[in-house]
Structures are given as structure tokens and as C-alpha cells.
Design a protein around this motif. Structure first.
Motif, PDB file in Angstrom:
ATOM      1  N   HIS A   1     -41.158  53.928  -7.950  1.00  0.00           N
ATOM      2  CA  HIS A   1     -41.819  55.216  -7.680  1.00  0.00           C
ATOM      3  C   HIS A   1     -42.375  55.825  -8.951  1.00  0.00           C
ATOM      4  O   HIS A   1     -41.778  55.761 -10.013  1.00  0.00           O
TER       5      HIS A   1
ATOM      6  N   ASP B   1     -36.592  57.220 -14.908  1.00  0.00           N
ATOM      7  CA  ASP B   1     -36.655  57.492 -13.467  1.00  0.00           C
ATOM      8  C   ASP B   1     -38.016  58.056 -13.125  1.00  0.00           C
ATOM      9  O   ASP B   1     -38.205  59.254 -13.178  1.00  0.00           O
TER      10      ASP B   1
ATOM     11  N   GLU C   1     -41.057  60.115  -3.994  1.00  0.00           N
ATOM     12  CA  GLU C   1     -39.733  59.504  -3.836  1.00  0.00           C
ATOM     13  C   GLU C   1     -38.623  60.509  -4.060  1.00  0.00           C
ATOM     14  O   GLU C   1     -37.629  60.545  -3.328  1.00  0.00           O
ATOM     15  N   GLU C   2     -38.793  61.329  -5.105  1.00  0.00           N
ATOM     16  CA  GLU C   2     -37.693  62.215  -5.524  1.00  0.00           C
ATOM     17  C   GLU C   2     -37.311  63.244  -4.466  1.00  0.00           C
ATOM     18  O   GLU C   2     -36.194  63.732  -4.453  1.00  0.00           O
TER      19      GLU C   2
ATOM     20  N   HIS D   1     -30.889  60.452 -16.092  1.00  0.00           N
ATOM     21  CA  HIS D   1     -31.302  60.604 -14.694  1.00  0.00           C
ATOM     22  C   HIS D   1     -31.471  62.079 -14.301  1.00  0.00           C
ATOM     23  O   HIS D   1     -30.499  62.813 -14.229  1.00  0.00           O
ATOM     24  N   HIS D   2     -32.712  62.499 -14.103  1.00  0.00           N
ATOM     25  CA  HIS D   2     -33.065  63.864 -13.697  1.00  0.00           C
ATOM     26  C   HIS D   2     -32.748  64.894 -14.777  1.00  0.00           C
ATOM     27  O   HIS D   2     -32.440  66.046 -14.458  1.00  0.00           O
TER      28      HIS D   2
HETATM   29 ZN   LIG Z   1     -34.769  60.082  -9.340  1.00  0.00          ZN
END
Ligand SMILES: [Zn+2]
Length: 518
Positions: free
Chosen positions: A318, A330, A364-365, A472-473
Motif C-alpha cells: 500500500h 509503512d 489501506e490505513e 509503525h504509525h
Molecule cells: Zn499501517
């Protein structure tokens, strides 16, 4: 030496015969000459870090539908076309929602002394109307009734809730690779004997349950912003995601800023000591509502075998990210590896038997929207909700979306019949650490959209590196956390998997009997 009876000898011979017959039937042909060429291009002439630069630093964050997303999407589309892929396009899938871009964000402690603060506005939240100088109010409420006692007192204020937790130092390293033992455990996984479920963490703290009500109250009262944090958002790393609804025609969300834990608690202690705290805050964001359609970046290498070219091999990751950083791990990482894999194949003049299609998914998120809608539009029979004729022509979809870590194997998603195939495909890369196939499912990535209607779709096992702990995030998901050697390895293996899938006599076997995903 073991004594074996005559009958047992016959039985053993028979067993050996049957086993080798099965092995022979399952034997995959590996084109070692092509593997060598792919390895040379992927490991010695890699472009992964140049692709990385374009998708991260050069584009900015790629929040779905933001200018950064479209910049990256158009760059990828043009680059794929430049490499010789066909039908490169931004393919719309239907309505998605609003774009949002952070255009200015300044937050500092102004009294009792000056101090810069580490804070990031959550996506799809509103602006402050210029620089505001505002007092912090600490809401100490256990329930909705307690919250109501603050009504009428929040106008012009920056609102926080009292926290009772403390920071626990980390005694383990941020980054890790899977050990041989951990990989063995995955390989041994038996769906019939799932491991005992993990113990549940402590119950949610009341402040989280109150946060939406608090935001509503703050907005109704005319407050300027709410500040939120958690114990993970420490040591310079702040985890920041969505701040509410993004669908077309929804009301803009109240300003909610993810603040570093240490800054948050410092302000809380000052207020608790009756020392007035003033903040300077200036947040400006922009919503984009002209085009609410969602898009995926799609491109193809056309198949050349007259019998197989209508069949498809798909690959993807993504493209959209959160906005605290540039979404390097990510999931620029997945897009980088997938783009590099098709670049390798085009550079080698690959003319696939089946058509190869790359997809860089949007949305996607916020819930796998890009891949879900792609699968719905292309592969799903609207009546049966199972795959249609086009879906039947899809051999396999492979996905990369677990960070920057190199490939250690494949999650088979409960599809036992594909185990000998992928085991063989991994063999030429065993020396690069890719050895393991596991019947285990993995979730949270776009392969689930295909798996949900019975199409073979797989996510690779990747070394975690700092994914769960740091990037991640978070605001640390940036270029410098990408591991070049890992990405080279991943792109090389993916190129080889795509080659194998495109050339294989048969499509990839489907689950028999179908094993429920999830
Ligand atoms: Zn993510």
C-alpha cells in the motif's frame, strides 16, 4: 542395526516409492540461470534507495488523498511506464473520502517558561484560526457525569485529561530479527493445534473511553484543542493516526494533538501544582473535497503465452501512509520492493507467460479500502460474493507490508497445497535467510482482500527490525529507518517469485478444502 521383518520391509519399500512419487509430482522447476540474473540485478545494481527517496523525502507524507499521496502515486505511475510497463495508471475504485494536509503546526509551552513541545495534529482535524495563546485545563473525570461538570469552563482552553500511568523504561532492543528457533516454531505451526491465546493486557483506562465525549464537549464549549498521549509516545517517538471521520460530507473533526508523553506529564504536574500553564498553538490544515474517489496505482507486464496471457499474477503493497512522518516502513518499503522487483524483471527483458500486474494500493490505513474495492470491482461475482471468471484467472497475489525487514519466508494462510511450491521457490534464497513457510495466517495487510473470496494471496514473513517498537504509525517512520540491504533482498526474492508464478505450468493451487481466513 534395527531388525526389520519381511512384511515391514515390503511396507517400507512401498512407502518410499509412494513418497518419492508424491515428491516427484510436486517438484517445481527452478530456472537457476534466471535466478542468477535476478540476484545480480537485485543485489548488485539495486535502485531501492532511489525509489525510497522519491516515495518518502521527495513526496512528503502520503496520507490517502493528500497532495503527498498524489505526488508519490504519479511519480510511481510515470516511473513504471518509463521502465516499460503497460497500462500504468491511477485507477479509481469508487468513492473514498476527503484529503487532508497539515500546512502548519506550531506548539510550545509559553508559561511558566518557554519550551518547544513534540506534538502532531491527528489527521482530518481542524485548524486554530491562526496563533492562539491559551491556558491548559486539566479535566479530571471518571465518567460522563464527571465530564459534564466541566461544561461551560472549556471556552478558549486547551484541554487535557488527568493521567495516572507512569513511563516504564524499555529494557529490550528496539530492533530484532527472527531467530532460527522462532522461524522453526512458525514452520511447525499446525492449524489443528493453535497455540493458547495470549493473555489479555490491562483493561482500557477510563480516559480513553471518555476521549470522544470529551472532544464533543470541548468543541461545543469553544475550546481550542485537546491534547492526548500514551506511554508508547515517549523518547521522541509519537504515534499519531486518524482524528475522526474522513468520508465525504462528514463534519470536520475537533483538533486533537498527539503529544509526547514526557511533555504531557510535565504540563499535567505543573497544573496539578496550581501553576498556570499557557501554550502557543498555531495549526493550519487543509481539506480536499473536490475529488472524493479513491485510487490505486496499477501497471502491467503483458503476458506472451497464447494460452496463459489472460491469466494474472499480481503483486502489491500500500502506498498511503499516516502523516507523522513519510511512512517509510509503512509502507513505502513494500512499494519500493514491488517496484524494484518489476524493474529487475523489465531490465532483464522478461517476457512473462502470464500477465504480471503490480498494484500500489490506496486507502489501506483506514481499512484496506483500495485492495478491497479492487477485488470487488475485478474479481468478485456480485451475486455469489465468490470469485468470478476474472478471479478464476488470477493465479496468485503476493504482498509486502510488514516493514523494512528482509524476507524470511511466507505465511501460507492455511493453504497447505502451496507449501511445497513456495518451499522450492525459496530454495535459491535460503542463503539470504529466506527459508520458512508456515501454515499460520497473518492479518492486517491487503492480501486479506483476496483471501476473503478464496483467491490465493500471501504476505511474506519479514524480520520485524524496529517496526512494532519504533516506526509503525509514528513520527519516526522515515527514510533513515529503511534498511537498504533488507529491501534489496526482498525485491530480489519477489522478482524471482513473480517469475516463477508467471512461468509455472499451472496456476497456484487454492485452498482445499477452503480454510476460513481471519
Ligand atoms: Zn499501517
Amino acid at each position: 542395526m534395527l531388525k526389520i521383518s519381511h512384511m515391514k520391509k515390503i511396507f517400507l519399500l512401498f512407502a518410499i516409492f509412494v513418497t518419492s512419487a508424491i515428491l516427484y509430482a510436486q517438484e517445481e522447476k527452478i530456472d537457476l540461470d534466471m535466478v542468477q540474473k535476478i540476484r545480480n540485478e537485485g543485489l548488485n545494481h539495486s535502485q531501492v534507495m532511489e525509489i525510497a527517496f522519491q516515495l518518502t523525502d521527495a513526496s512528503g507524507s502520503r496520507l490517502m488523498q493528500s497532495p503527498g499521496f498524489f505526488k508519490a502515486a504519479n511519480w510511481a505511475k510515470n516511473k513504471l511506464a518509463e521502465w516499460g510497463l503497460e497500462n500504468a495508471q491511477l485507477e479509481p475504485w469508487g468513492d473514498w473520502g476527503k484529503g487532508w494536509e497539515l500546512q502548519k503546526s506550531y506548539l510550545a509551552l509559553a508559561a511558566p517558561y518557554y519550551k518547544p513541545l513534540i506534538g502532531f495534529p491527528k489527521t482530518w482535524t481542524i485548524s486554530t484560526n491562526g496563533l492562539q495563546h491559551a491556558e491548559v485545563i486539566l479535566v479530571d473525570a471518571q465518567d460522563s457525569a464527571g465530564l459534564e461538570t466541566y461544561r461551560g469552563r472549556l471556552k478558549g482552553k486547551i484541554v487535557m485529561t488527568t493521567r495516572t500511568d507512569t513511563l516504564i523504561p524499555t529494557y529490550t532492543a528496539d530492533a530484532k530479527r527472527y531467530t532460527a528457533e522462532e522461524l522453526q516454531k512458525m514452520a511447525d505451526y499446525d492449524p489443528a493445534k493453535p497455540p493458547a491465546s495470549r493473555p489479555q493486557g490491562p483493561a482500557q483506562r477510563p480516559q480513553f473511553q471518555l476521549s470522544n465525549k470529551l472532544k464533543d464537549l470541548a468543541q461545543q464549549d469553544g475550546a481550542i484543542a485537546v491534547l492526548t498521549t500514551n506511554t508508547r509516545s515517549a523518547e521522541g517517538t509519537v504515534f499519531v493516526q486518524g482524528g475522526g471521520a474522513f468520508a465525504p460530507n462528514t463534519a470536520p473533526n475537533f483538533l486533537d494533538i498527539a503529544l509526547a508523553y514526557e511533555d504531557y506529564m510535565s504540563i499535567q504536574r505543573l497544573v496539578q501544582h496550581q501553576i498556570p500553564v499557557q501554550l502557543d498553538i498555531d495549526v493550519q490544515s487543509k481539506f480536499f473535497e473536490n475529488d472524493v474517489k479513491g485510487y490505486n496505482v496499477i501497471a502491467e507486464i503483458k503476458g506472451t503465452d497464447k494460452n496463459l496471457k489472460s491469466q494474472l499474477v499480481m503483486m502489491g503493497g500500500h502506498l498511503d501512509s499516516w502523516q507523522g512522518a513519510t511512512g517509510a516502513t509503512d509502507n513505502a518499503a513494500g512499494c519500493i520492493a514491488m517496484m524494484e522487483a518489476v524493474r529487475i524483471l523489465k531490465t532483464l527483458g522478461f517476457k512473462p507467460r502470464r500477465t504480471v500486474r503490480i498494484a500500489l494500493w490506496g486507502g489501506e490505513e483506514t481499512g484496506l479500502f483500495g485492495s478491497k474495492n479492487y477485488v470487488k470491482n475485478h474479481f468478485t461475482d456480485t451475486a455469489t460474493k465468490k470469485y468470478n471468471a476474472e478471479g478464476d484467472r488470477l493465479s496468485v497475489y503476493i504482498n509486502l507490508d510488514n516493514g523494512t525487514g528482509k524476507i524470511r519466508g511466507v505465511y501460507l494462510q492455511g493453504n497447505a497445497s502451496v507449501k511445497p511450491v513456495f518451499t522450492k521457490w525459496l530454495e535459491p534464497f535460503n542463503d539470504l535467510g529466506a527459508t520458512t513457510t508456515t501454515l499460520q495466517n497473518t492479518g492486517g495487510t491487503d492480501h486479506l482482500s483476496f483471501d476473503a473470496i478464496g483467491l490465493p494471496a500471501f504476505q511474506f514473513i519479514q524480520d520485524p527490525i524496529e517496526y512494532g517498537s519504533r516506526t509503525h504509525h509514528s513520527n519516526m517512520d522515515s527514510y533513515d529507518h529503511l534498511q537498504a540491504e533488507d529491501l534489496k533482498q526482498a525485491a530480489t526474492i519477489i522478482a524471482s517469485f513473480i517469475y516463477d508464478a508467471a512461468q509455472r505450468e499451472e496456476k497456484i493451487p487454492r485452498k482445499t478444502p477452503p480454510v476460513a481466513a481471519k
